[in-house]
Design an enzyme around this catalytic site. Structure first.
Site, PDB file in Angstrom:
ATOM      1  N   GLU A  31       0.937  -1.122  -0.043  1.00  9.75           N
ATOM      2  CA  GLU A  31      -0.011   0.052   0.080  1.00  9.75           C
ATOM      3  C   GLU A  31       0.824   1.140   0.021  1.00  9.75           C
ATOM      4  O   GLU A  31       1.490   1.596   1.083  1.00  9.75           O
ATOM      5  CB  GLU A  31      -0.716  -0.059   1.332  1.00  9.75           C
TER       6      GLU A  31
ATOM      7  N   CYS B 144      -1.997   8.790   3.219  1.00 15.87           N
ATOM      8  CA  CYS B 144      -2.026   8.137   1.943  1.00 15.87           C
ATOM      9  C   CYS B 144      -3.290   8.506   1.105  1.00 15.87           C
ATOM     10  O   CYS B 144      -3.034   8.874  -0.009  1.00 15.87           O
ATOM     11  CB  CYS B 144      -1.544   6.876   1.786  1.00 15.87           C
TER      12      CYS B 144
END
Length: 469
Positions: free
Chosen positions: A243, A277
């Site tokens: 990720e 993020c």
């Protein structure tokens, strides 16, 4: 006076030495983190490998029960965990920050406990019978980030343990105390050596990625570091969940109500002071409502207090580290120098202690400006004006990242039509970054691969095994 947070710190700090960790808001010493060597890592992996068969041999109900017990332990220590997280990471206690993050840890543990992967009959006819089973992989190596250190650690730990794997976890060097404290609490109920932390510098993470007895790496962090881990893991053909960085686009459609969406837009971009993020990193707004959206965002931004996290009034905090502060300042300065208009913020107080950067909104900015095309990972949002929806979609899809995206509209069908044209792991409508333990989450393009959460997340930490007869 000794607090419960001090008691927890006392259990995880080395008796002497260690790396000093400082509060990014005040510069005060938070504590000392032990520093594992590669030899310590090797010992941890060996212990986790030895413990794994016994953990896998427990029934699904037993592992489910222990994850719920782990959630109970987190809840019992919630306030001291949140206080430590605030001091080390910088995020305020209130708002979608430290207490929210600790609450998410217990919520994800409970949700993951209830997911299950049952054997599936694939073929059962005159030609034979084939069934699909999901076996543990073995030992999972988890490498976490500094922005949501506790919550993302649980995203890695919970599914791995649920499926019968053991975990060796390497926290970020910026926020090791938060993760060590979380693991200390979890290990009050988990069996010995099922979950082992190895705090240390980058060479420890590299050794973890290369270790022949680590069967899978789960990593959340920058794309650059992710690429290094992928290369390091290649020789042993490890399974990977990556990720990686995001530069999420949001597209406002012309029928949206600027005032109605302004606060949700703000938190989509500025949650954790922009250090997320899957935060909204670049916003595309049509000419017809551009000024109204800008004004509504400024009104929201200027009422959100920023300051030290332990002050109950604050909902925005500092950047976690000086290096990230420098990135944000460089990008905002470049935007200003290019002729972009600073609506609010953009002028840090250099006399102030801590890594604070003011909440910054930037208008009339070129779509190719560095603040738009580079991930800022901080409290600065570029607002780009577009003429047609096709133009906005093209700009949104023009970068190498593809973690999340969003569409904002009063017409849900039209919003979904636009959403279907965006390249991203997730596209939200009238919200941004709203992760849910029931919904798989992962990236497209250079934002990574593999899925977390839900049943699909369990599959990522399992070995599919077909039995055909």
């Amino acid at each position: 006076m000794t607090t419960r947070t001090d008691d927890l710190l006392g259990r995880i700090q080395p008796t002497e030495g260690g790396r000093e960790i400082f509060d990014p808001a005040t510069g005060e010493l938070v504590g000392r983190a032990p520093q594992a060597s590669v030899e310590d890592l090797n010992d941890a992996v060996a212990r986790a490998k030895t413990a794994q068969p016994g953990w896998a041999a427990r029934s699904n109900d037993q592992r489910r029960s222990l994850l719920h017990a782990a959630a109970d332990a987190v809840e019992a220590h919630a306030e001291e965990l949140a206080q430590l997280l605030s001091r080390e990471q910088g995020k305020p206690l209130n708002g979608p920050n430290a207490r929210f993050e600790v609450g998410a840890c217990s919520a994800w543990l409970r949700a993951t406990a209830e997911f299950s992967l049952e054997p599936e009959v694939l073929v059962d006819d005159t030609s034979g019978r084939a069934t699909l089973h999901w076996r543990p992989l073995g030992v999972v190596g988890a490498i976490g980030p500094w922005n949501w250190p506790m919550m993302i650690s649980v995203w890695q730990i919970a599914p791995s343990l649920r499926q019968g794997n053991t975990v060796v976890i390497k926290p970020s060097g910026y926020t090791p105390l938060s993760v060590l404290a979380l693991v200390e609490v979890l290990n009050t109920v988990l069996p010995e050596n099922v979950l082992i932390p190895v705090p240390g510098r980058g060479h420890v993470g590299e050794a973890l990625s290369r270790h022949p007895d680590i069967d899978k790496i789960m990593f959340t962090g920058s794309t650059a570091t992710g690429k290094s881990i992928i290369k390091a893991a290649a020789d042993t053909v490890k399974r990977l969940t990556m990720e990686l960085g995001g530069n999420d686009a949001g597209i406002v459609l012309a029928d949206a109500d600027p005032k109605a969406i302004a606060e949700d837009l703000f938190w989509g971009a500025f949650i954790n002071t922009g250090q997320t993020c899957a935060a909204l990193k670049r916003l595309y707004v049509p000419e017809s409502i551009y000024d109204q959206v800008c004004s509504a965002l400024v009104e929201v931004a200027e009422k959100m207090p920023m300051g030290p996290g332990l002050d109950e009034a604050n909902v925005l905090g500092p950047l976690q580290n000086e290096a990230q502060w420098q990135i944000v300042d460089r990008l905002v300065t470049a935007a200003r120098d290019s002729g972009a208009r600073i609506l609010t913020g953009g002028d840090p107080d250099h006399s102030r202690s801590g890594h604070f950067y003011p909440t910054t909104l930037v208008a009339d900015i070129d779509p190719q400006n560095p603040l738009v095309v580079e991930e800022q990972f901080g409290p600065a949002l570029p607002i780009v004006k577009y003429s047609t929806v096709d133009q906005a979609i093209e700009w949104a899809n023009s970068l190498n990242e593809g973690l999340g995206s969003s569409v904002w509209s009063s017409d849900l069908d039209r919003a979904e039509e636009v959403a279907s044209q965006l390249v991203a792991g997730t596209t939200w409508i009238n919200k941004h970054g709203a992760v849910d333990p029931r919904m798989p989450f992962g990236g497209a393009r250079e934002s990574g691969f593999g899925l977390e959460f839900g049943v699909e997340g369990l599959k990522e930490v399992s070995q599919p095994h077909i039995i055909s007869r």
